[in-house]
Each structure stands twice: as C-alpha cells, then as structure tokens.
Write an enzyme that holds these catalytic residues in place. Structure first.
Site, mmCIF file in Angstrom:
data_model
loop_
_atom_site.group_PDB
_atom_site.id
_atom_site.type_symbol
_atom_site.label_atom_id
_atom_site.label_comp_id
_atom_site.label_asym_id
_atom_site.label_seq_id
_atom_site.Cartn_x
_atom_site.Cartn_y
_atom_site.Cartn_z
ATOM 1 N N ARG A 96 3.082 -2.759 6.052
ATOM 2 C CA ARG A 96 4.256 -2.272 5.353
ATOM 3 C C ARG A 96 3.904 -1.181 4.346
ATOM 4 N NH1 ARG A 96 6.628 -6.280 1.176
ATOM 5 N NH2 ARG A 96 7.647 -7.453 2.797
ATOM 6 N N TYR A 97 2.738 -1.318 3.738
ATOM 7 C CA TYR A 97 2.270 -0.317 2.773
ATOM 8 C C TYR A 97 1.109 0.432 3.403
ATOM 9 C CZ TYR A 97 4.518 -3.543 -0.567
ATOM 10 O OH TYR A 97 5.379 -4.361 -1.245
ATOM 11 N N ARG A 100 -2.754 -1.007 2.888
ATOM 12 C CA ARG A 100 -3.114 -2.421 3.085
ATOM 13 C C ARG A 100 -2.256 -3.068 4.163
ATOM 14 N NH1 ARG A 100 -0.117 -1.230 -1.266
ATOM 15 N NH2 ARG A 100 1.167 -2.749 -2.369
ATOM 16 N N CYS A 109 -0.479 -24.548 7.717
ATOM 17 C CA CYS A 109 -0.789 -24.687 6.295
ATOM 18 C C CYS A 109 -1.140 -26.151 6.026
ATOM 19 C CB CYS A 109 0.441 -24.325 5.455
ATOM 20 S SG CYS A 109 0.985 -22.623 5.639
ATOM 21 N N CYS A 113 5.654 -25.858 2.080
ATOM 22 C CA CYS A 113 6.476 -25.733 0.881
ATOM 23 C C CYS A 113 7.931 -25.609 1.319
ATOM 24 C CB CYS A 113 6.054 -24.505 0.089
ATOM 25 S SG CYS A 113 4.299 -24.539 -0.332
ATOM 26 N N CYS A 116 9.399 -22.005 1.334
ATOM 27 C CA CYS A 116 8.560 -20.952 1.928
ATOM 28 C C CYS A 116 9.395 -19.839 2.547
ATOM 29 C CB CYS A 116 7.673 -21.563 3.013
ATOM 30 S SG CYS A 116 6.648 -20.342 3.866
ATOM 31 N N ARG A 118 8.281 -17.896 4.775
ATOM 32 C CA ARG A 118 7.926 -17.816 6.202
ATOM 33 C C ARG A 118 8.190 -19.135 6.907
ATOM 34 N NH1 ARG A 118 2.877 -14.883 5.228
ATOM 35 N NH2 ARG A 118 3.519 -12.719 5.084
ATOM 36 N N ASP A 277 12.602 -15.958 -2.556
ATOM 37 C CA ASP A 277 13.192 -15.167 -1.477
ATOM 38 C C ASP A 277 14.412 -15.865 -0.878
ATOM 39 O OD1 ASP A 277 11.416 -12.886 -1.338
ATOM 40 O OD2 ASP A 277 9.865 -14.293 -0.698
ATOM 41 N N ASP A 314 10.715 -9.267 -3.715
ATOM 42 C CA ASP A 314 10.417 -8.674 -2.417
ATOM 43 C C ASP A 314 11.773 -8.258 -1.835
ATOM 44 O OD1 ASP A 314 9.044 -7.964 -0.094
ATOM 45 O OD2 ASP A 314 7.697 -9.682 -0.323
ATOM 46 N N LYS A 321 7.721 -4.904 -2.469
ATOM 47 C CA LYS A 321 7.865 -5.688 -3.691
ATOM 48 C C LYS A 321 7.928 -4.756 -4.887
ATOM 49 C CE LYS A 321 4.828 -9.382 -2.055
ATOM 50 N NZ LYS A 321 4.216 -8.649 -0.929
#
Ligand SMILES: *Cc1c(COP(=O)(O)O)cnc(C)c1O
Length: 357
Positions: A96-97, A100, A109, A113, A116, A118, A277, A314, A321
C-alpha cells in the site's frame, strides 16, 4: 483474579469448551454458536489464566471470549475494513505504501481477538501460504527495489516454526534493498511459551529486526509475557507496541496510562494507538474519535513522553493510516496561531516570517 479451577492446558476453540471452563454463560451458548460460525475462536491458556472467567466485563475476557453483540452488524461495518485487497499484487503481499509491504506467511493466531480487523480472513483452515506462493511473494519483494521494509503480519508470524521463520528471515535478509524486517505479533503475551531461544535465534540476521507487540491492557503482561519480551529485547531486537482503543478494555485514562507505563517498563516503546476499525460485528468495542482524542489529551503532560503512542486511523478503502489528533495548534492567521498547552490553556504564537528566497 486468577482462575480458581485448574486452568485448561490447551487453547479453547469452541463455545462448548468455553462453557465448560466457566468462561461463558450457558444461556449465551446458542447465540455464541452463531458467532463461531462466522469468526474463529481461540482463547489460549495464558490469556484464560489472566482473566476472571465468567465476567464479561473483565478486560481480558472482553478481548478474547466471544460475545452475543458480535451478531449486531452495523451499517458502517465492512468486510475488508482497511482495504487490504485493493493493494494485493500477489497472494500474501499487501503493498500500500511505496517503501514497505506486508508479508502474510500464515493465517493463524494464538488467540482470536474479537475486534480484529482481519477477522474475516484469519483462523484455522489454510494455515500457511503454500511454499510456491511464499516464493512468489518473496520474488515480488526481490523484484521491487523500492521496498525498504518488510512487515511480517498475518495471522501471527511467531506462530511459524523456528525453522520456517528462519528460512523467511534469511530469504528477506539476502535481498540487498531490504533494510528492515518488522514482525507484528501477539505471541509474547498470548502464548509466551512459544518464545524459545530457537524462535528468537530464527530472527537473527544482519538486517534490523523490530518486533511490534500487540497489547491492549496491562493485565496481559504477566510474568511469563515479561520474560518472553525480555528474551527478545536481550537478543538486540527493539520492541514497539501497538494497541487498539477499545470500549470497556482501555478507554479510560488511568487504564491506558497503566498499559503504556507497563509497556515502557518492559522496554517496549508504544508506537500506535489504533482507532478501532469498522470490522463486522465490532461496534460494541468502538469509541468515537472525539473520545479517543480526549483520552490522548488526558495523557499528554501527565504521562512521560516515552509512553505516548500516536493515535491513528486506518482510512477505510485502503488509503493509509494517519494521525487523528488531538491537535494543539489553531490555523495560521494574520495574528499568528494559538497553541493549547497540556492543561488546556491557550497561548499566542506569533506570525511566522517567510524565510524562503
Ligand atoms: C499498517 C500498514 C503498514 C505499516 O504502516 P506504518 O505506518 O509504517 O506502521 C504497511 N502496510 C500496510 C498495508 C499497512 O496496513
């Protein structure tokens, strides 16, 4: 308070096992079964031991034990809240950037969470990227010499075996234009027993490696978690933290200050505080941005600058972000600006001269 029965030794992955452990009320069972059809459940032994089972208001339980509110989908909720898909040139990469990329070698995971972003894509199933896909993803990084930093995310990259992790780190380390390898993880708090010498050794490379711990409440950082972080830091790997602002978990100044100070005491520098989010079924966790700004304002001045994270949003749709305040500076006018101090008092700042040309 600690678990009064003997805590289970394995990760709880079903509503039935959570009922049995006393972590959810039997009355909620049916609704939680519906939640579990949409979103993966995992409560690790370490996190179960850190919560007061059966208390849905416990800040640890609230993060990991599914809640009936997850069935409430608000109109603004999005399946891909931060627009990862729009920026995925090959499987496992989000670019996206310019300088990076995210590399997502694994989809699982140690805990899931409940907030989350995602949550639609993580969970048991296709556990890791196939080796062909991983090679293609690393090939993409090799072919793009503007990529300076690779961020291992997922899923949780510290769920990889030390052998697989060291292969990935070695492959990335061998790419001349890659300067930094960053890992985002919850493993040191959620499954500290995984942070073995072998796992830490897998991160050894000539390149700079940073580990960013995802942690939202001081109670997550018990003795075992602290020891895991120490092992990482002693290997010469700086640690940063990332937290999510969560209603009922850390949305008051005293709780947030305790978290940030605990992190810094463990040599972990707070990096980002994320505004929650717009993930599906997570509305009960979301504060308003104004509440987030008020919290940040309360911390500034009273809590060491070392402890201050940047409060970020974000932007939905994959636009990146950005810090969302609070702002202390008024717009520039003929009389200059006013700037607010940590106590809320305004002060004049004189007009600035143009020193250009
Ligand atoms: C968050 C994120 C990053 C990292 O952003 P930083 O501001 O450098 O922490 C990189 N790529 C994607 C797609 C992200 O979502």
């Amino acid at each position: 308070m600690p678990f009064d029965q003997k805590p289970p030794r394995t990760t709880l992955r079903s509503v039935a096992s959570l009922v049995e452990a006393g972590a959810v009320a039997p009355d909620d069972r049916e609704r939680l079964e519906a939640v579990s059809r949409d979103f993966a459940i995992a409560v690790s032994p370490a996190m179960l031991a850190a919560m007061r089972p059966g208390d849905p208001l416990d800040p640890i339980a609230r993060q990991f034990v599914p809640a009936p509110e997850e069935l409430d989908v608000a109109q603004a909720d999005l399946a891909d809240p931060i627009g990862d898909e729009a920026h995925s040139p090959v499987e496992g990469i989000v670019h996206r950037y310019r300088d990076r990329v995210l590399l997502k070698p694994i989809h699982v995971c140690p805990v899931y969470c409940r907030f989350c972003f995602r949550r639609e894509v993580v969970g048991p199933g296709s556990e890791t990227l196939s080796s062909t896909a991983l090679e293609a993803a690393i090939g993409y990084i090799r072919a793009h010499d503007e990529i300076w930093e690779v961020i291992l995310s997922g899923g949780d990259p510290l769920m990889l075996s030390p052998r697989r992790l060291s292969e990935i780190v070695a492959a990335l380390g061998a790419i001349p234009h890659v300067g930094v390898i960053r890992l985002h993880t919850r493993v040191p708090v959620a499954a500290p027993e995984r942070v073995t010498d072998a796992l830490v050794a897998a991160l050894d490379t000539e390149k700079a490696v940073y580990v960013v711990l995802h942690c939202n409440h001081a109670d997550e950082l018990g003795t075992a978690a602290a020891a895991a972080c120490r092992r990482i830091v002693r290997a010469g790997i700086p640690m940063l933290s990332q937290s999510v602002l969560l209603r009922g978990v850390n949305d008051d100044p005293a709780t947030m200050a305790a978290l940030l100070r605990t992190l810094v005491r463990h040599r972990i520098k707070p990096y980002y505080l994320h505004h929650a989010d717009l993930a599906r079924g997570t509305g009960h966790f979301r504060t308003s941005i104004a509440e987030g700004q008020a919290l940040m304002r309360a911390l500034r001045g009273d809590v060491s600058g070392l402890c201050q994270p940047t409060y970020v949003l974000d932007i939905p749709g994959g636009h990146g972000k950005v810090p969302v305040g609070p702002t202390y500076l008024s717009a520039d006018g003929p009389d200059g600006r006013t700037v607010r101090d940590p106590h809320g008092n305004s002060h004049a700042y004189p007009p600035e001269q143009d020193h250009k040309n």
